[in-house]
Design a protein around this motif. Structure first.
Motif, PDB file in Angstrom:
ATOM      1  N   GLN A 181      30.570  39.836  35.171  1.00 14.67           N
ATOM      2  CA  GLN A 181      31.077  38.693  35.488  1.00 14.67           C
ATOM      3  C   GLN A 181      32.233  39.740  36.359  1.00 14.67           C
ATOM      4  O   GLN A 181      32.065  40.378  36.061  1.00 14.67           O
ATOM      5  CB  GLN A 181      32.437  38.013  35.319  1.00 14.67           C
ATOM      6  N   GLY A 182      32.046  39.191  37.711  1.00 20.64           N
ATOM      7  CA  GLY A 182      32.794  40.394  39.170  1.00 20.64           C
ATOM      8  C   GLY A 182      34.164  40.526  38.292  1.00 20.64           C
ATOM      9  O   GLY A 182      34.843  39.727  38.044  1.00 20.64           O
ATOM     10  N   ILE A 183      34.336  41.548  39.240  1.00 24.95           N
ATOM     11  CA  ILE A 183      36.409  42.231  39.177  1.00 24.95           C
ATOM     12  C   ILE A 183      37.222  40.480  40.114  1.00 24.95           C
ATOM     13  O   ILE A 183      36.739  40.473  41.004  1.00 24.95           O
ATOM     14  CB  ILE A 183      36.675  43.256  39.306  1.00 24.95           C
ATOM     15  N   GLN A 184      38.324  40.268  38.961  1.00 24.42           N
ATOM     16  CA  GLN A 184      38.883  39.160  39.824  1.00 24.42           C
ATOM     17  C   GLN A 184      39.714  39.529  40.304  1.00 24.42           C
ATOM     18  O   GLN A 184      40.530  41.116  40.536  1.00 24.42           O
ATOM     19  CB  GLN A 184      39.903  39.608  38.625  1.00 24.42           C
ATOM     20  N   GLY A 185      40.094  39.346  41.739  1.00 25.52           N
ATOM     21  CA  GLY A 185      41.145  39.410  43.168  1.00 25.52           C
ATOM     22  C   GLY A 185      42.045  39.801  42.940  1.00 25.52           C
ATOM     23  O   GLY A 185      42.790  38.994  41.865  1.00 25.52           O
ATOM     24  N   GLN A 212      46.141  38.951  42.849  1.00 27.54           N
ATOM     25  CA  GLN A 212      46.970  38.041  43.285  1.00 27.54           C
ATOM     26  C   GLN A 212      48.110  38.554  44.812  1.00 27.54           C
ATOM     27  O   GLN A 212      48.796  39.045  44.098  1.00 27.54           O
ATOM     28  CB  GLN A 212      47.884  38.069  42.452  1.00 27.54           C
TER      29      GLN A 212
END
Length: 208
Positions: free
Chosen positions: A182-186, A188
């Motif tokens: 899974q890709g890294i969460q951006g 906020q």
């Protein structure tokens, strides 16, 4: 001493005198015999003279051609000559019209090799004139009409169909690929700053 000839071969053997590549019919035929005296003793290794005459129509018919030969017998009394290639006495061998009728061959011999011939008799030629016919036959007959076409043959039996080959086996299914990470969460975003309140406007005039 009276002499005689005992025939050893029929006079039907042809000899090509113009070469194998020539299309003309032979101008001569072989004659072979054994010479014996009246007692039956062979005339071995002896020079003899021969005279041949071709009578047309019968043994006593007109002589169309005559020739002489001088030969020497072998140890068995055998001799061979080519009739048509001797010393001509009368007529021309190549001018004989074989197609006009039958011919008789008269043979005469002088056992001493001279020219005092004794009659050895006549022999009818049954084969040679037909072989010589090509030289004197003139034009050939007309070609006959073409025969009718033959009936068409029955159709052959159809060949059997070839057998269908077996279906190949289904290939093995490929394995599922691995699930990707899974890709890294951006990050906020920051909340915006509230704006300042605006200046209060003047009070309006009272209406009438």
């Amino acid at each position: 001493m009276k002499t005689k000839i005992i025939y050893s071969l029929a006079v039907v053997i042809l000899l090509l005198t113009s070469g194998l590549g020539n299309a003309q019919s032979p101008q001569g035929f072989n004659y072979q015999a054994i010479a014996r005296n009246a007692s039956g003793v062979i005339l071995a290794n002896q020079a003899i003279s021969l005279k041949f005459s071709l009578h047309e129509g019968s043994a006593s018919g007109n002589v169309d051609y005559a020739e002489t030969h001088t030969v020497t017998t072998n140890q068995f009394g055998l001799f061979a000559v080519i009739i048509g290639q001797g010393t001509p006495v009368s007529g021309t061998f190549s001018s004989i019209v074989w197609s006009t009728g039958n011919y008789w061959l008269q043979t005469e011999m002088d056992p001493s090799g001279g020219s005092i011939y004794s009659d050895m008799g006549n022999t009818q030629l049954l084969t040679v004139p037909y072989a010589m016919y090509a030289n004197s036959s003139g034009t050939s007959g007309a070609t006959g009409p073409t025969g009718p076409q033959g009936i068409q043959g029955t159709q052959g039996i159809a060949g059997t169909n070839g057998t269908t080959g077996p279906t190949g086996a289904t290939g093995i299914a490929g394995s599922n690929g691995t699930t990707g990470t899974q890709g890294i969460q951006g990050i906020q975003g920051t909340q915006g700053i509230d704006g300042t309140n605006g200046i209060t406007g003047p009070t309006g005039s009272i209406g009438l």
